[in-house]
Design an enzyme around this catalytic site. Structure first.
Site, PDB file in Angstrom:
ATOM      1  N   HIS A 127       0.960  -1.207   0.105  1.00 35.71           N
ATOM      2  CA  HIS A 127       0.022  -0.003  -0.047  1.00 35.71           C
ATOM      3  C   HIS A 127       0.873   1.024  -0.122  1.00 35.71           C
ATOM      4  O   HIS A 127       1.898   1.324   0.982  1.00 35.71           O
ATOM      5  CB  HIS A 127      -1.011   0.103   1.221  1.00 35.71           C
ATOM      6  CG  HIS A 127      -1.937   1.097   1.411  1.00 35.71           C
ATOM      7  ND1 HIS A 127      -2.286   1.736   2.315  1.00 35.71           N
ATOM      8  CD2 HIS A 127      -2.756   1.540   0.351  1.00 35.71           C
ATOM      9  CE1 HIS A 127      -2.975   2.918   2.254  1.00 35.71           C
ATOM     10  NE2 HIS A 127      -3.333   2.798   0.960  1.00 35.71           N
TER      11      HIS A 127
ATOM     12  N   GLU B  67       0.216   4.792   0.430  1.00 34.81           N
ATOM     13  CA  GLU B  67      -0.741   6.142   0.591  1.00 34.81           C
ATOM     14  C   GLU B  67       0.131   7.276   0.820  1.00 34.81           C
ATOM     15  O   GLU B  67       1.142   7.467   1.462  1.00 34.81           O
ATOM     16  CB  GLU B  67      -1.535   5.911   1.874  1.00 34.81           C
ATOM     17  CG  GLU B  67      -2.299   7.156   2.629  1.00 34.81           C
ATOM     18  CD  GLU B  67      -3.313   7.638   1.728  1.00 34.81           C
ATOM     19  OE1 GLU B  67      -4.440   6.927   1.223  1.00 34.81           O
ATOM     20  OE2 GLU B  67      -2.784   8.960   0.923  1.00 34.81           O
TER      21      GLU B  67
ATOM     22  N   GLU C  40      -8.503   7.282  -4.656  1.00 36.50           N
ATOM     23  CA  GLU C  40      -8.563   8.734  -4.765  1.00 36.50           C
ATOM     24  C   GLU C  40      -7.898   8.952  -6.263  1.00 36.50           C
ATOM     25  O   GLU C  40      -6.876   9.910  -6.376  1.00 36.50           O
ATOM     26  CB  GLU C  40      -8.008   9.652  -3.778  1.00 36.50           C
ATOM     27  CG  GLU C  40      -8.454   9.513  -2.479  1.00 36.50           C
ATOM     28  CD  GLU C  40      -8.308   8.255  -1.782  1.00 36.50           C
ATOM     29  OE1 GLU C  40      -9.095   7.470  -1.468  1.00 36.50           O
ATOM     30  OE2 GLU C  40      -6.905   7.728  -1.575  1.00 36.50           O
TER      31      GLU C  40
ATOM     32  N   GLU D 156     -10.479   3.343  -7.314  1.00 33.90           N
ATOM     33  CA  GLU D 156     -11.869   3.396  -6.425  1.00 33.90           C
ATOM     34  C   GLU D 156     -12.625   4.577  -7.334  1.00 33.90           C
ATOM     35  O   GLU D 156     -13.221   4.332  -8.281  1.00 33.90           O
ATOM     36  CB  GLU D 156     -11.323   4.140  -5.096  1.00 33.90           C
ATOM     37  CG  GLU D 156     -12.557   4.121  -4.226  1.00 33.90           C
ATOM     38  CD  GLU D 156     -11.761   4.855  -2.806  1.00 33.90           C
ATOM     39  OE1 GLU D 156     -11.081   5.992  -2.961  1.00 33.90           O
ATOM     40  OE2 GLU D 156     -12.365   4.567  -1.865  1.00 33.90           O
TER      41      GLU D 156
ATOM     42  N   GLU E 103     -16.175   1.692   2.224  1.00 37.55           N
ATOM     43  CA  GLU E 103     -15.530   2.320   3.506  1.00 37.55           C
ATOM     44  C   GLU E 103     -16.706   3.442   4.007  1.00 37.55           C
ATOM     45  O   GLU E 103     -16.748   3.482   5.183  1.00 37.55           O
ATOM     46  CB  GLU E 103     -14.445   3.172   3.087  1.00 37.55           C
ATOM     47  CG  GLU E 103     -14.141   4.192   2.003  1.00 37.55           C
ATOM     48  CD  GLU E 103     -13.214   4.940   1.675  1.00 37.55           C
ATOM     49  OE1 GLU E 103     -12.110   4.404   2.066  1.00 37.55           O
ATOM     50  OE2 GLU E 103     -13.297   5.764   0.873  1.00 37.55           O
TER      51      GLU E 103
HETATM   52  C1  NOJ Z   1      -8.828   5.722   1.381  1.00 34.92           C
HETATM   53  C2  NOJ Z   1      -8.804   4.534   0.644  1.00 34.92           C
HETATM   54  O1  NOJ Z   1     -10.018   4.297  -0.034  1.00 34.92           O
HETATM   55  C3  NOJ Z   1      -9.017   3.300   1.682  1.00 34.92           C
HETATM   56  O2  NOJ Z   1      -9.126   2.317   1.110  1.00 34.92           O
HETATM   57  C4  NOJ Z   1      -7.542   3.385   2.663  1.00 34.92           C
HETATM   58  O3  NOJ Z   1      -7.637   2.598   3.669  1.00 34.92           O
HETATM   59  C5  NOJ Z   1      -7.354   4.802   3.123  1.00 34.92           C
HETATM   60  N1  NOJ Z   1      -7.668   5.853   2.102  1.00 34.92           N
HETATM   61  C6  NOJ Z   1      -6.115   5.237   3.728  1.00 34.92           C
HETATM   62  O4  NOJ Z   1      -5.288   4.904   2.721  1.00 34.92           O
HETATM   63 CA    CA Z   2     -11.461   6.628  -0.888  1.00 34.80          CA
END
Ligand code: NOJ
Ligand code: CA
Length: 677
Positions: free
Chosen positions: A380, A382, A461, A479, A485
């Site tokens: 991941h 982020e 995002e 997404e 979520e």
């Molecule tokens: C938003 C993402 O859609 C989600 O899947 C992720 O866990 C969080 N951001 C943290 O990165």
């Molecule tokens: Ca998201």
């Protein structure tokens, strides 16, 4: 004021021509003759296109052109200088997808235009006309008066010829792509992101979107008056929304046109308007499901940050690997495995290090453990919106991922709209939009870099999907909508959400929606507005080649019956058929697995109960199938404790049978059809 007088008043040089005469329209039709495009030039030299289907006007004459930041706009004093028509018909194969074989059959009309002013700029408008819609784009050759082009906005119009109902989400608001769909009269839309799907007054369905968004900014549309819209490009950090130089073209502006909602979904127009696979052999990517150290973080029970509630510990990840191995799930996503989450990471990813695991996450041990069990980790990344900070780490980040046997990396850009951080080599910082030209290019740099390391990308995002997964088949999911979520938090997705998403967001391509929350519980035990059977249906209805098994192992242990469907359902399809559906009400989709004879059917509804019947005529004639039916219990209802009620039953069926199944309020059903030998 006449155009020549106006130009003179503005000090623009014009060639001494009288007002232009309207030209006869240049027209062409789709291969079966049903869809017709016409391009006209009016008395002021303005170009407009129109689209009709079976004799009915869908798009009334709509203007073309550009507003530029530093030179006169391009929209008046145009003349047609030539036209070309060609036919194309080819079938190509998707390495993975909803259909294995795709026919690309269109007639192309290229209209050459030239300004009659001294600038004498030239360009073409190319239409690809399909039996189920049209794509068109502007193409500018390199030319002395346009060495560089700074676009303030695109003046392309979409003047719908009738009133209708539109399903749309707002563009340019703080929460990016993550808004619920509005359902309003077409004449009440304000500024909409695409895809926007419209049911016209006469029942014709139209989806407005774009294909092959490369080195340009994403297009939204703003209603100008009545049912007419104009392109509204995503801003850039400077004055121009788009900067181009040399020869360039816009993405394709696309209109899918069909009799019904099912026809809209089944169009291949967007994929067909993208370039073929540029990556060559992609067989290293295998579609599959993934579990994840995730839902407990989303619910706020575990943390991404280090500390007593840290989720990504070696111990937790081992448990998730065991769960995945026991259920034939080939991947485990781990979030919060790396250094950088401890502070306030929302909109601030400067501490993120994508090659430095936290001390309680033993990457080497976990990779070895996973290898023994046939399970890989999904990395991941982020970024918290610090996009340049991420680019600066590309090589070490993807080297780490490849060295640790990852096949897929999930990326993230959690920051508000217009808050992506770009830092240029001279150290100057800019704020960019998630779908602006710079981010469009950034996302492609991620995908191209990942491909070098044989890694597939699942972007969160993201920039919207425009069919680029045809060209870059390692861009496997994204997404770009309110996914599962939101069901963890307050303000949950309403029951109609997925029936909206199928006919809007899903037109972009695969979505990482993260289905399968069988506990039907978000944070602090809050109820998700769904039944269990609907959670199963999502695996068929919302397509992705990487599909999350999103609940926790402990929760799945409570639902062994429904869990069997999640184990069985594949993520790669030979064929897809939308059997019925109305936008925002319900939809039933049947898919045939790749490399096998099994079929899977999923249906989701909205807040109302309904009964859905469909023929099984997609099954091979003469064969008998075992149908494993997962349907809402007779008293199931998303508003009560009975949302967990599910009936699982078996039947023998053939292609001459039909199935009639009830969908509970907030419910759905899932059916697996396996041939009996
Ligand atoms: C938003 C993402 O859609 C989600 O899947 C992720 O866990 C969080 N951001 C943290 O990165
Ligand atoms: Ca998201």
């Amino acid at each position: 004021m006449k155009a020549t007088k106006l130009a003179a008043a503005l000090g623009l040089a014009t060639i001494a021509t009288p007002a232009l005469a309207e030209t006869a329209p240049v027209t062409a039709t789709s291969p079966d003759g049903s869809v017709r495009v016409a391009l006209t030039i009016d008395g002021d030299g303005r170009a407009a296109y129109s689209v009709s289907r079976s004799g009915k006007v869908i798009i009334a004459p709509s203007k073309l052109g550009f507003l530029l930041t530093d030179t006169p706009k391009i929209d008046r004093r145009l003349a047609i200088s030539g036209q070309e028509v060609r036919d194309f018909d080819q079938t190509w194969t998707q390495p993975w997808g909803e259909w294995e074989h795709i026919r690309n059959n269109y007639r192309e009309l290229k209209v050459h235009l030239k300004e009659t002013t001294a600038l004498a700029r030239i360009f073409s408008v190319t239409f690809r006309i399909y039996d189920d819609g049209v794509g068109f784009r502007y193409e500018f050759p390199g030319q002395p008066n346009m060495a560089s082009t700074n676009i303030a906005d695109e003046l392309t119009e979409f003047a719908f010829a009738q009133e209708g109902t539109a399903w749309w989400k707002p563009a340019f608001l703080w929460n990016r792509e993550e808004y619920l769909y509005n359902k309003t009269p077409l004449s009440a839309v304000s500024t909409a992101a695409t895809p926007t799907t419209i049911k016209l007054a006469d029942g014709t369905h139209v989806a407005l979107h774009e294909a092959a968004l490369v080195d340009y900014s994403g297009m939204a549309v703003t209603r100008t008056e009545g049912t007419a819209f104009r392109a509204n490009l995503t801003p850039g950090a400077g004055e121009a929304k788009v900067r181009k130089s040399g020869a360039w073209n816009t993405p394709w502006r696309t209109l899918i046109i069909a009799d019904d909602a099912a026809g809209i979904y089944q169009s291949h127009l967007m994929l067909n308007l993208n370039e073929p696979n540029k990556l060559g052999d992609i067989s290293w990517f295998k579609p599959g499901k993934f579990a994840g150290v995730w839902w407990n973080m989303i619910k706020g029970e575990w943390s991404w940050a280090r500390g007593p509630r840290h989720g990504a510990t070696s111990e937790n990840v081992k448990r998730y690997i065991d769960f995945a191995a026991a259920n034939g799930i080939p991947h485990v996503l781990v979030e919060g495995w790396n250094v950088g989450w401890d502070g306030d990471w929302f909109g601030n990813g400067h501490d993120m290090d994508f090659a430095q695991p936290t001390e309680d996450f033993d990457a080497d041990m976990l990779v070895a453990y996973g290898k023994k069990k046939g399970v890989r980790l999904i990395g991941h990344h982020e970024t918290g919106g610090a996009a340049t900070h991420y680019e600066n780490q590309f090589d070490k980040a993807f080297r780490f991922a490849a060295d640790h046997h990852y096949m897929v990396v999930k990326t993230g850009y959690v920051t508000d709209a217009g808050q992506m951080e770009r830092e240029d080599p001279d150290g100057r910082k800019y704020r960019e939009w998630h779908e602006g030209q710079w981010m469009v290019n950034h996302q492609l740099r991620v995908v191209e870099t990942a491909a070098k390391y044989r890694i597939a990308i699942d972007s969160h995002e993201p920039v919207k999907g425009t069919g680029l997964h045809r060209t870059y088949p390692n861009w496997v999911a994204r997404e770009g909508m309110r996914g599962m979520e939101y069901n963890a938090w307050g303000g949950k997705n309403p029951p109609e959400h997925e029936a909206n998403v199928v006919f809007t967001r899903m037109l972009e391509g695969p979505m990482d929606f993260t289905p399968g929350i069988l506990s039907l519980e978000g944070e602090r035990g809050s109820a998700i507005l769904s039944t269990i059977a609907k959670q199963l249906a999502l695996y068929v209805v919302l397509y992705s080649p990487v599909q999350m098994v999103a609940d926790t192992p402990e929760n799945y242990a409570k639902y062994p019956g429904p869990m069997k469907f999640i184990r069985d359902v594949p993520t790669d399809w030979q064929e897809t058929r939308v059997l019925n559906g109305e936008i925002g009400d319900y939809v039933t989709i049947a898919r045939k697995e790749r490399g096998g004879e099994g079929w899977y059917v999923g249906a989701v509804g909205d807040e109302e109960a309904r009964t859905v019947s469909f023929k099984l005529d997609f099954l091979s004639p003469g064969k008998r199938y075992k149908a494993e039916i997962y349907r809402d219990g007779d008293d199931a209802d998303y508003r009560t404790e009975k949302r967990h009620a599910i009936t699982i039953e078996g039947k023998t069926m053939t292609s001459s049978d039909s199935l009639t199944l009830r969908i509970a309020p907030g419910g759905g059903f899932a059916v697996r059809l396996v041939p009996l030998s």
